[in-house]
Motif scaffolding. Structure first.
Motif, PDB file in Angstrom:
ATOM      1  N   TRP A   1       2.030   3.420   2.996  1.00 20.12           N
ATOM      2  CA  TRP A   1       2.037   3.569   4.446  1.00 20.12           C
ATOM      3  C   TRP A   1       2.919   4.738   4.870  1.00 20.12           C
ATOM      4  O   TRP A   1       3.935   5.029   4.244  1.00 20.12           O
ATOM      5  CB  TRP A   1       2.561   2.295   5.112  1.00 20.12           C
TER       6      TRP A   1
ATOM      7  N   THR B   1       4.856  -0.888   3.037  1.00 20.62           N
ATOM      8  CA  THR B   1       4.320  -1.634   4.174  1.00 20.62           C
ATOM      9  C   THR B   1       4.523  -0.819   5.448  1.00 20.62           C
ATOM     10  O   THR B   1       5.397   0.050   5.515  1.00 20.62           O
ATOM     11  CB  THR B   1       5.007  -3.006   4.326  1.00 20.62           C
ATOM     12  N   GLY B   2       3.706  -1.135   6.459  1.00 23.09           N
ATOM     13  CA  GLY B   2       3.808  -0.408   7.712  1.00 23.09           C
ATOM     14  C   GLY B   2       5.117  -0.638   8.436  1.00 23.09           C
ATOM     15  O   GLY B   2       5.739   0.294   8.951  1.00 23.09           O
TER      16      GLY B   2
ATOM     17  N   GLU C   1      -2.203   3.836   6.834  1.00 25.06           N
ATOM     18  CA  GLU C   1      -2.309   3.479   5.427  1.00 25.06           C
ATOM     19  C   GLU C   1      -3.084   4.590   4.716  1.00 25.06           C
ATOM     20  O   GLU C   1      -4.240   4.856   5.020  1.00 25.06           O
ATOM     21  CB  GLU C   1      -3.035   2.146   5.271  1.00 25.06           C
TER      22      GLU C   1
ATOM     23  N   ARG D   1      -7.469   4.268   8.921  1.00 26.68           N
ATOM     24  CA  ARG D   1      -6.579   3.115   9.123  1.00 26.68           C
ATOM     25  C   ARG D   1      -5.287   3.596   9.788  1.00 26.68           C
ATOM     26  O   ARG D   1      -4.243   3.741   9.153  1.00 26.68           O
ATOM     27  CB  ARG D   1      -6.307   2.418   7.805  1.00 26.68           C
TER      28      ARG D   1
ATOM     29  N   GLY E   1       0.832  -1.192   0.000  1.00 29.55           N
ATOM     30  CA  GLY E   1       0.000   0.000   0.000  1.00 29.55           C
ATOM     31  C   GLY E   1       0.866   1.241   0.000  1.00 29.55           C
ATOM     32  O   GLY E   1       1.972   1.254  -0.547  1.00 29.55           O
TER      33      GLY E   1
END
Length: 440
Positions: A5, A80-81, A46, A35, A3
């Motif tokens: 992030w 990514t987170g 996100e 989110r 995504g």
């Protein structure tokens, strides 16, 4: 699994005055996306789903980064987170904090073992086998890693590199806003409280945007330092009111500055807190092609007149309501200036549909019952419409009268929702069903 992030990390007090905690930072981030999660000592969010709302990812990123500078937080971006969290902890410059200018695997491979907490927990063991970076750990046999270390290490690596989906518990937006800030030094004059109060105003504005509310009153409280005179009291407060609900930080700061200029502190203040005392739903208006100063009154008419003069009368048209009960001819378009209508407007016993078909669609019938994606259940009606005997179209042999004799019904379809249908009265008492409109 991939995504867009963002990881937000509060700066330490030594690097930034009046630091913000991760919980308050997460509440502020909720204005951009629902989110948002607290991850260790940072916040991950996100942002991809909110990009269109803010005019694209570039505009959204610029807005978030500007807010982080005001609040005293570092930010990094990644697919990514966990990757964003690793970058925000160890990125040395803004380019290194952007996980999209280079493949994320290359950026993560260069980071030290402490970039991911699950890997840092085994740092001493990994160092003894020659691992210094995350890339070194990835080169080790995967089977051996799984047997020698716990599952958290492999899971963290897979999630950071986008090989395994991430799962977080999203934080909830509080029902009320109340934030506190401990000042770095004692403040002896009320106007000097504005510097720290602005940090709280930024947080309050973020909460208001996330709640779709505007503040009509907010309260600033200050607590006197413990080394105060006995008659000074524990602190004081002032409430600032606005003429209408607003979320504008500069407007809040301007009003607060005016009020603080009239306040004299009884003793030096050590910390402050801000409350959203009164809030109301914010009224959002659709954006116009005209300037805000032209949207109301005579100025709008002048602007339209100038457009017509430059481009021609047919380039500016407005919808008008015709005195006609037939749905096809109830609305028209004209380039004439606005005139006050005389007489009444067409009145229907049933609500009118949101969308009208260009041509009514004839429906199939079974057992004298209309069908459209299944049998229709008639809810309300009939509402009879007759007229148009005076309305002719075409010339000569092609001329025809647009006379209608219809009974309109509100019908419910199990698949298509609420529909606007009518039963056409034909010669010989024969009838036929037609679909004419849909409801939102």
């Amino acid at each position: 699994m991939l995504g867009h992030w963002a990881a937000l990390l509060p700066l330490p007090q030594s690097a930034f005055p009046h630091p913000i905690d991760a919980g308050s930072l997460g509440t502020w981030a909720l204005q951009f996306t629902p989110r948002v999660a607290l991850l260790e000592d940072a916040v991950v969010a996100e942002m991809a789903a909110s990009a269109r709302l803010y005019g694209g990812l570039d505009a959204l990123r610029a807005l978030v980064e500007a807010g982080c500078r005001d609040l005293g937080a570092r930010i990094a971006w990644a697919p990514t987170g966990l990757a964003a969290l690793a970058l925000v902890r160890h990125a040395t410059d803004p380019l290194a904090a952007d996980g999209f200018h280079t493949p994320i695997a290359q950026l993560l491979d260069r980071l030290p073992l402490g970039a991911l907490s699950a890997v840092a927990a085994h740092q001493s063991t990994l160092a003894r086998v020659g691992c210094r970076t995350l890339g070194d750990v990835r080169l080790l046999p995967r089977g051996g890693l799984g047997r020698r270390f716990d599952k958290a290490l492999l899971n963290a690596l897979d999630q950071a590199y986008g090989l395994r989906p991430e799962a977080y518990e999203w934080i909830a937006l509080p029902e009320t806003f109340h934030a506190r800030l401990e000042l770095m030094a004692r403040v002896e004059t009320a106007p000097a409280l504005l510097f720290g109060a602005r940090r709280l105003l930024v947080q309050m504005a973020g909460w208001l945007v996330a709640r779709r509310l505007g503040a009509t009153a907010f309260t600033l409280r200050w607590c006197h330092d413990v080394m105060r005179a006995k008659d000074a009291g524990t602190g004081g407060e002032l409430t600032v009111r606005t003429a209408q609900p607003t979320q504008n930080i500069e407007h809040f700061a301007r009003l607060l500055s005016e009020h603080l200029a009239k306040v004299q502190l009884q003793a030096p203040a050590g910390d402050i807190e801000l409350l959203a005392s009164e809030v109301a739903p914010i009224v959002e208006e659709s954006r116009s092609l005209l300037q805000d100063t032209l949207r109301q009154g005579v100025e709008t008419e002048f602007a339209l007149e100038r457009i017509q003069a430059r481009l021609g009368n047919d380039c500016v048209r407005r919808p008008i309501l015709q005195e006609d009960h037939r749905l096809e001819w109830m609305q028209g378009w004209t380039s004439e200036p606005v005139k006050r209508r005389k007489g009444g407007e067409p009145v229907h016993a049933l609500p009118l549909p949101t969308w009208v078909l260009d041509e009514p669609l004839r429906l199939m019938e079974r057992d004298n019952r209309p069908y459209y994606q299944g049998p229709l259940r008639l809810l309300l009606g009939p509402d009879r419409v007759e007229g148009g005997w005076w309305h002719r179209t075409g010339e000569g042999d092609d001329a025809r009268t647009l006379n209608v004799q219809r009974d309109y019904w509100l019908a419910l379809s199990a698949h298509a929702g609420v529909l606007w249908v009518f039963q056409q009265r034909l010669a010989g008492d024969q009838t036929a069903w037609f679909l004419h409109g849909h409801f939102a």
